[in-house]
Design a protein around this motif. Structure first.
Motif, PDB file in Angstrom:
ATOM      1  N   SER A  73      -7.651   2.577  -0.700  1.00 41.13           N
ATOM      2  CA  SER A  73      -7.532   1.129  -0.853  1.00 41.13           C
ATOM      3  C   SER A  73      -8.755   0.408  -0.287  1.00 41.13           C
ATOM      4  CB  SER A  73      -6.262   0.642  -0.161  1.00 41.13           C
ATOM      5  OG  SER A  73      -6.112  -0.734  -0.308  1.00 41.13           O
ATOM      6  N   ASN A  74      -9.232   0.839   0.866  1.00 39.37           N
ATOM      7  CA  ASN A  74     -10.428   0.232   1.455  1.00 39.37           C
ATOM      8  C   ASN A  74     -11.655   0.454   0.587  1.00 39.37           C
ATOM      9  OD1 ASN A  74      -8.993  -0.708   3.660  1.00 39.37           O
ATOM     10  ND2 ASN A  74      -9.558   1.003   4.980  1.00 39.37           N
ATOM     11  N   THR A  92      -0.710   8.287  -7.118  1.00 37.27           N
ATOM     12  CA  THR A  92       0.211   9.154  -6.384  1.00 37.27           C
ATOM     13  C   THR A  92      -0.622  10.243  -5.742  1.00 37.27           C
ATOM     14  OG1 THR A  92       1.913   8.741  -8.038  1.00 37.27           O
ATOM     15  CG2 THR A  92       2.273  10.594  -6.546  1.00 37.27           C
ATOM     16  N   ASN A  93      -0.547  10.348  -4.412  1.00 35.52           N
ATOM     17  CA  ASN A  93      -1.375  11.345  -3.742  1.00 35.52           C
ATOM     18  C   ASN A  93      -0.531  12.307  -2.922  1.00 35.52           C
ATOM     19  OD1 ASN A  93      -1.264  10.551  -0.812  1.00 35.52           O
ATOM     20  ND2 ASN A  93      -2.029   8.631  -1.664  1.00 35.52           N
ATOM     21  N   ASP A 118      -2.393   7.659   5.135  1.00 37.82           N
ATOM     22  CA  ASP A 118      -3.812   7.682   5.505  1.00 37.82           C
ATOM     23  C   ASP A 118      -4.705   7.715   4.264  1.00 37.82           C
ATOM     24  OD1 ASP A 118      -3.220   7.706   8.237  1.00 37.82           O
ATOM     25  OD2 ASP A 118      -3.071   9.896   8.273  1.00 37.82           O
ATOM     26  N   VAL A 119      -4.326   8.515   3.299  1.00 38.68           N
ATOM     27  CA  VAL A 119      -5.087   8.591   2.050  1.00 38.68           C
ATOM     28  C   VAL A 119      -5.021   7.246   1.333  1.00 38.68           C
ATOM     29  CG1 VAL A 119      -5.236   9.741  -0.190  1.00 38.68           C
ATOM     30  CG2 VAL A 119      -4.711  11.075   1.849  1.00 38.68           C
ATOM     31  N   SER A 145     -10.875  11.225   0.742  1.00 38.21           N
ATOM     32  CA  SER A 145     -10.283  10.050   0.094  1.00 38.21           C
ATOM     33  C   SER A 145     -11.364   9.170  -0.523  1.00 38.21           C
ATOM     34  CB  SER A 145      -9.470   9.234   1.099  1.00 38.21           C
ATOM     35  OG  SER A 145      -8.442   9.991   1.650  1.00 38.21           O
ATOM     36  N   ASN A 146     -12.465   8.985   0.187  1.00 35.34           N
ATOM     37  CA  ASN A 146     -13.566   8.181  -0.338  1.00 35.34           C
ATOM     38  C   ASN A 146     -14.206   8.836  -1.566  1.00 35.34           C
ATOM     39  OD1 ASN A 146     -13.273   6.113   1.517  1.00 35.34           O
ATOM     40  ND2 ASN A 146     -14.703   7.021   2.961  1.00 35.34           N
TER      41      ASN A 146
END
Length: 156
Positions: A51-52, A72-73, A45-46, A140-141
């Motif tokens: 990526s988006n 790496t998350n 999900d992250v 994430s954003n």
């Protein structure tokens, strides 16, 4: 009827903001890098959210600096607080991202980004899941924005 004093104040404010020279950071056309490749490992999900967020910077052929990223998350959820019965009242969600910004074959910079947030327990599990997913997206954003800021700083 609008008083002339109010019209004058509104007109003055409008002209002030019109001529202040404000330009958003990301609308500048002089961004001089292109993200050629992104390698991810960690939470899916992250990965999707980051990526988006970075998509508009990918594969721009007219940019002079080509950058690759290795991200790496790690996403973790822990109990933030409990009530007197020992039941969870709040949860803490955190995202840690280790980002390797590769400028050239032997030239890279490694940065760690961490974002956390707290959310309350909701009786409806589906609503709690929606809240958690939205927080993951927002965190994430924020990490993606920090990555972009870091790249902009490096490529000045």
């Amino acid at each position: 009827m609008i008083k002339p004093k109010k019209i004058f104040i509104l007109l003055t404010l409008f002209l002030f903001f019109l001529s202040c020279g404000y330009t958003p950071i990301f609308s500048k056309k002089d961004v001089n890098f292109s993200i050629e490749n992104i390698e991810f490992s960690g939470d899916i999900d992250v990965k999707r959210n980051i990526s988006n967020a970075l998509f508009s910077y990918k594969n721009k052929p007219d940019k002079e600096k080509k950058i690759s990223l290795v991200i790496t998350n790690l996403k973790n959820t822990t109990i933030g607080s409990k009530n007197s019965k020992g039941e969870a009242e709040t949860y803490r969600i955190g995202i840690d991202a280790n980002v390797k910004i590769i400028l050239a074959e032997n030239n890279f910079i490694e940065k760690n980004f961490t974002k956390t947030s707290i959310y309350s327990v909701v009786e409806s599990k589906s609503e709690e899941k929606l809240i958690k997913n939205k927080l993951i997206e927002n965190l994430s954003n924020e990490i993606a924005l920090q990555i972009i800021f870091e790249i902009l700083e490096i490529t000045k």
